[in-house]
Design a protein around this motif. Sequence first.
Motif, PDB file in Angstrom:
ATOM      1  N   VAL A 113      -7.954   4.232   0.601  1.00 37.35           N
ATOM      2  CA  VAL A 113      -6.486   4.132   0.626  1.00 37.35           C
ATOM      3  C   VAL A 113      -6.035   3.343   1.848  1.00 37.35           C
ATOM      4  O   VAL A 113      -5.164   2.464   1.759  1.00 37.35           O
ATOM      5  CB  VAL A 113      -5.859   5.547   0.625  1.00 37.35           C
ATOM      6  CG1 VAL A 113      -4.371   5.475   0.958  1.00 37.35           C
ATOM      7  CG2 VAL A 113      -6.057   6.204  -0.730  1.00 37.35           C
ATOM      8  N   ALA A 114      -6.629   3.639   2.998  1.00 39.90           N
ATOM      9  CA  ALA A 114      -6.251   2.947   4.235  1.00 39.90           C
ATOM     10  C   ALA A 114      -6.540   1.446   4.142  1.00 39.90           C
ATOM     11  O   ALA A 114      -5.728   0.610   4.595  1.00 39.90           O
ATOM     12  CB  ALA A 114      -6.997   3.556   5.420  1.00 39.90           C
ATOM     13  N   ALA A 115      -7.670   1.078   3.552  1.00 38.43           N
ATOM     14  CA  ALA A 115      -8.051  -0.338   3.432  1.00 38.43           C
ATOM     15  C   ALA A 115      -7.096  -1.081   2.502  1.00 38.43           C
ATOM     16  O   ALA A 115      -6.661  -2.199   2.809  1.00 38.43           O
ATOM     17  CB  ALA A 115      -9.487  -0.452   2.934  1.00 38.43           C
ATOM     18  N   TYR A 116      -6.744  -0.464   1.370  1.00 36.55           N
ATOM     19  CA  TYR A 116      -5.816  -1.121   0.430  1.00 36.55           C
ATOM     20  C   TYR A 116      -4.434  -1.312   1.064  1.00 36.55           C
ATOM     21  O   TYR A 116      -3.763  -2.332   0.835  1.00 36.55           O
ATOM     22  CB  TYR A 116      -5.687  -0.294  -0.851  1.00 36.55           C
ATOM     23  CG  TYR A 116      -6.919  -0.333  -1.732  1.00 36.55           C
ATOM     24  CD1 TYR A 116      -7.597  -1.526  -1.977  1.00 36.55           C
ATOM     25  CD2 TYR A 116      -7.399   0.823  -2.329  1.00 36.55           C
ATOM     26  CE1 TYR A 116      -8.725  -1.558  -2.781  1.00 36.55           C
ATOM     27  CE2 TYR A 116      -8.525   0.802  -3.133  1.00 36.55           C
ATOM     28  CZ  TYR A 116      -9.187  -0.391  -3.358  1.00 36.55           C
ATOM     29  OH  TYR A 116     -10.300  -0.421  -4.163  1.00 36.55           O
ATOM     30  N   LYS A 117      -3.998  -0.350   1.859  1.00 36.13           N
ATOM     31  CA  LYS A 117      -2.699  -0.471   2.531  1.00 36.13           C
ATOM     32  C   LYS A 117      -2.708  -1.639   3.514  1.00 36.13           C
ATOM     33  O   LYS A 117      -1.729  -2.388   3.618  1.00 36.13           O
ATOM     34  CB  LYS A 117      -2.366   0.834   3.265  1.00 36.13           C
ATOM     35  CG  LYS A 117      -1.936   1.961   2.345  1.00 36.13           C
ATOM     36  CD  LYS A 117      -1.581   3.214   3.134  1.00 36.13           C
ATOM     37  CE  LYS A 117      -1.077   4.308   2.213  1.00 36.13           C
ATOM     38  NZ  LYS A 117      -0.743   5.560   2.960  1.00 36.13           N
ATOM     39  N   LYS A 118      -3.813  -1.805   4.235  1.00 36.84           N
ATOM     40  CA  LYS A 118      -3.929  -2.924   5.171  1.00 36.84           C
ATOM     41  C   LYS A 118      -3.916  -4.258   4.423  1.00 36.84           C
ATOM     42  O   LYS A 118      -3.370  -5.254   4.917  1.00 36.84           O
ATOM     43  CB  LYS A 118      -5.206  -2.789   5.998  1.00 36.84           C
ATOM     44  CG  LYS A 118      -5.150  -1.660   7.014  1.00 36.84           C
ATOM     45  CD  LYS A 118      -6.456  -1.555   7.793  1.00 36.84           C
ATOM     46  CE  LYS A 118      -6.393  -0.411   8.810  1.00 36.84           C
ATOM     47  NZ  LYS A 118      -7.664  -0.258   9.558  1.00 36.84           N
ATOM     48  N   SER A 119      -4.539  -4.258   3.243  1.00 37.43           N
ATOM     49  CA  SER A 119      -4.541  -5.467   2.430  1.00 37.43           C
ATOM     50  C   SER A 119      -3.116  -5.831   1.990  1.00 37.43           C
ATOM     51  O   SER A 119      -2.703  -6.998   2.071  1.00 37.43           O
ATOM     52  CB  SER A 119      -5.437  -5.271   1.204  1.00 37.43           C
ATOM     53  OG  SER A 119      -5.402  -6.415   0.373  1.00 37.43           O
ATOM     54  N   LEU A 120      -2.362  -4.824   1.552  1.00 36.79           N
ATOM     55  CA  LEU A 120      -0.994  -5.070   1.081  1.00 36.79           C
ATOM     56  C   LEU A 120      -0.064  -5.477   2.223  1.00 36.79           C
ATOM     57  O   LEU A 120       0.927  -6.195   1.999  1.00 36.79           O
ATOM     58  CB  LEU A 120      -0.450  -3.830   0.384  1.00 36.79           C
ATOM     59  CG  LEU A 120      -1.041  -3.557  -1.012  1.00 36.79           C
ATOM     60  CD1 LEU A 120      -0.588  -2.205  -1.532  1.00 36.79           C
ATOM     61  CD2 LEU A 120      -0.645  -4.664  -1.993  1.00 36.79           C
ATOM     62  N   LEU A 121      -0.348  -5.020   3.432  1.00 42.54           N
ATOM     63  CA  LEU A 121       0.464  -5.442   4.579  1.00 42.54           C
ATOM     64  C   LEU A 121       0.353  -6.952   4.802  1.00 42.54           C
ATOM     65  O   LEU A 121       1.300  -7.600   5.260  1.00 42.54           O
ATOM     66  CB  LEU A 121       0.015  -4.699   5.840  1.00 42.54           C
ATOM     67  CG  LEU A 121       0.459  -3.239   5.963  1.00 42.54           C
ATOM     68  CD1 LEU A 121      -0.191  -2.582   7.182  1.00 42.54           C
ATOM     69  CD2 LEU A 121       1.980  -3.144   6.077  1.00 42.54           C
TER      70      LEU A 121
END
Length: 244
Positions: A113-121
């Motif tokens: 979840v944390a990695a996908y959020k960083k990607s979307l940022l």
Amino acid sequence: MKQFIIVVLLLLQASFLFAQQEKKYIKKGNDLYQQQNYKEAEANYRQSVGKAAKTVEGNFNLGDALYKQKKYDEAGAQFTKIATESKDKQVAAKAYHNLGNSFMEGKKYEESVAAYKKSLLRNPQDDETRYNLAYAQKMLKKQQDKDKQDKKNDKNKDKDKNKDKNKDDKNKDKDKKDQDKKDQDKNKQDQDKKDQQQQPQPNNVSKDDAERMLEALNNDEKQTQDKLKNKKLKGAKMKISKDW
């Protein structure tokens, strides 16, 4: 001055040759990757990055080859390196996306979840990453609910064990009390039996002997009555002492 120019030319030539080699290994690695020969593709990508490890394409493809071989921890490390070092937001966004996928395969949903959020940022328009994020959040909640239920079940098991233990202890106490009572009753019975054995037992008398004994007793009684009738008893006189 001429020597300086020669050195620069040599460096440029070496750099050009190195770049050519990189492209050669990357191309060969890509061909092997398309053939699903991921192990050989990995070897060529490693050759492409070499000791300098500066080629983004080579490093990224190396991560993909590791991922395809289910080497998720190694792939994750490769994508983490690219994501943190790259100044290109698009490259970093893709690296974090693939890092999230690596975590997902390892069932590390919180990290995913944390990695996908960083990607979307870095790339808010990426619908695929957004979908993966929603799926990872769903799986994370499912995992957390399961963990809570498992803890609850473990707690209930502990309670049941304590109840069973208390019940067993009570049953043991009851059994001990019952056994003690049985022992006391048995001891009392044994003592009563012993007392009875110590008491004098009546002699066994035959019927004829009993009749003779009864007749003898009757005769003695009759003789005693006869003696009392024939003998007159005189009343006793009391001597009075006068004190006047």
